[in-house]
Enzyme design. Structure first.
Site, mmCIF file in Angstrom:
data_model
loop_
_atom_site.group_PDB
_atom_site.id
_atom_site.type_symbol
_atom_site.label_atom_id
_atom_site.label_comp_id
_atom_site.label_asym_id
_atom_site.label_seq_id
_atom_site.Cartn_x
_atom_site.Cartn_y
_atom_site.Cartn_z
ATOM 1 N N SER A 139 0.857 -1.189 0.000
ATOM 2 C CA SER A 139 0.000 0.000 0.000
ATOM 3 C C SER A 139 0.889 1.233 0.000
ATOM 4 C CB SER A 139 -0.894 0.019 1.246
ATOM 5 O OG SER A 139 -1.555 1.270 1.374
ATOM 6 N N TYR B 6 -1.643 -0.624 10.380
ATOM 7 C CA TYR B 6 -1.715 -0.823 8.936
ATOM 8 C C TYR B 6 -0.422 -0.380 8.251
ATOM 9 C CZ TYR B 6 -3.760 -0.916 4.241
ATOM 10 O OH TYR B 6 -4.026 -1.200 2.923
#
Length: 270
Positions: A149, A162
């Protein structure tokens, strides 16, 4: 991708995709099916996955569904074993399954949330790759794909788990790439920006350069086929990621410190 020319009667190449029941995983399955590949689709929601795959009207011999939760290594190993037995060794393995949830490290209970993030996004990725590495190394061909990501580039307030997990994905893939390249095995790291999936639809902040899963899958397919080491999709987010990566820490802290952040509930995706 390297030449995959087949002798007459040989089966089309096989792609193994985790987190295939929605979002990016589903779009990748459609793109590979369109290209004539066979599909090994892995998801926690096996019945839902089969229902969706059946609705695509793909030939029965083109696809198979394996039910597994990537947080449980034994389940992933069993799915891989079943795939190897029924469909053979994949040409491409895409570790796509992941979750996103906010973490507040001032809360003792959020340590369990952090563990869940790491188990799913990092250990789950390693467990997905592991059963296929030796076979690819022996065959001297294959591609492992990690879905990271843009959030892997810097630590963002409210997203400690995350960002840490996706940063670990990047480093894990980079390490594997160095280890496996001499054996003919490629490792590709893809870093999506904002993709219109269930993971992002409840975000209450601007999402620049938002793209559909299908558009992402098309660009991802090309990057994987070319054996690119690292690719941010879309390219505009690549520019943003580069700026963020090299922004001095003082400037970065001032930038993110001015933003409002909220804790998000768990959502499956990448």
């Amino acid at each position: 991708m390297r030449d995959l020319t087949r002798v007459p009667g040989e089966a089309p190449p096989l792609v193994f995709i985790t987190g295939a029941s929605s979002g990016i995983g589903q779009a990748l399955a459609q793109r590979y099916a369109q290209a004539g590949w066979r599909l090994a689709l892995v998801a926690r929601r096996g019945a839902l996955m089969r229902e969706w795959a059946t609705a695509q009207s793909w030939p029965a011999h083109q696809w198979a569904v394996y039910e597994a939760d990537v947080r449980h290594e034994a389940e992933v190993a069993e799915a891989a074993r079943a795939c190897l037995q029924a469909q053979g060794l994949p040409e491409v393995v895409i570790a796509n399954a992941g979750i996103s949830v906010g973490v507040d490290l001032s809360l003792a209970e959020d340590l369990a949330v952090l563990r869940d993030l790491l188990d799913t996004n990092v250990i789950g990725l390693a467990a997905t790759f592991q059963p296929f590495i030796e076979g690819m190394r022996t065959r001297r061909r294959g591609t492992l794909v990690g879905i990271a990501s843009v959030a892997s580039v810097r630590g963002l307030p409210g997203h400690a788990g995350y960002c840490a997990a996706k940063g670990a994905v990047v480093q894990l893939c980079e390490t594997l790439r160095g280890e496996l390249r001499p054996h003919g095995v490629r490792v590709v790291t893809l870093a999506p920006g904002y993709i219109d999936t269930p993971l992002t639809r409840e975000n209450d902040y601007p999402m620049p350069f938002l793209m559909t899963p299908e558009a992402f899958a098309e660009r991802a397919f090309r990057s994987i086929s070319a054996g690119e080491r690292w690719r941010v999709i879309p390219w505009q987010m690549g520019v943003v990621a580069t700026v963020l990566r090299w922004l001095p820490r003082g400037w970065f802290d001032a930038l993110v410190g001015s933003q409002r952040h909220r804790k998000k509930r768990r959502r499956d995706g990448v």
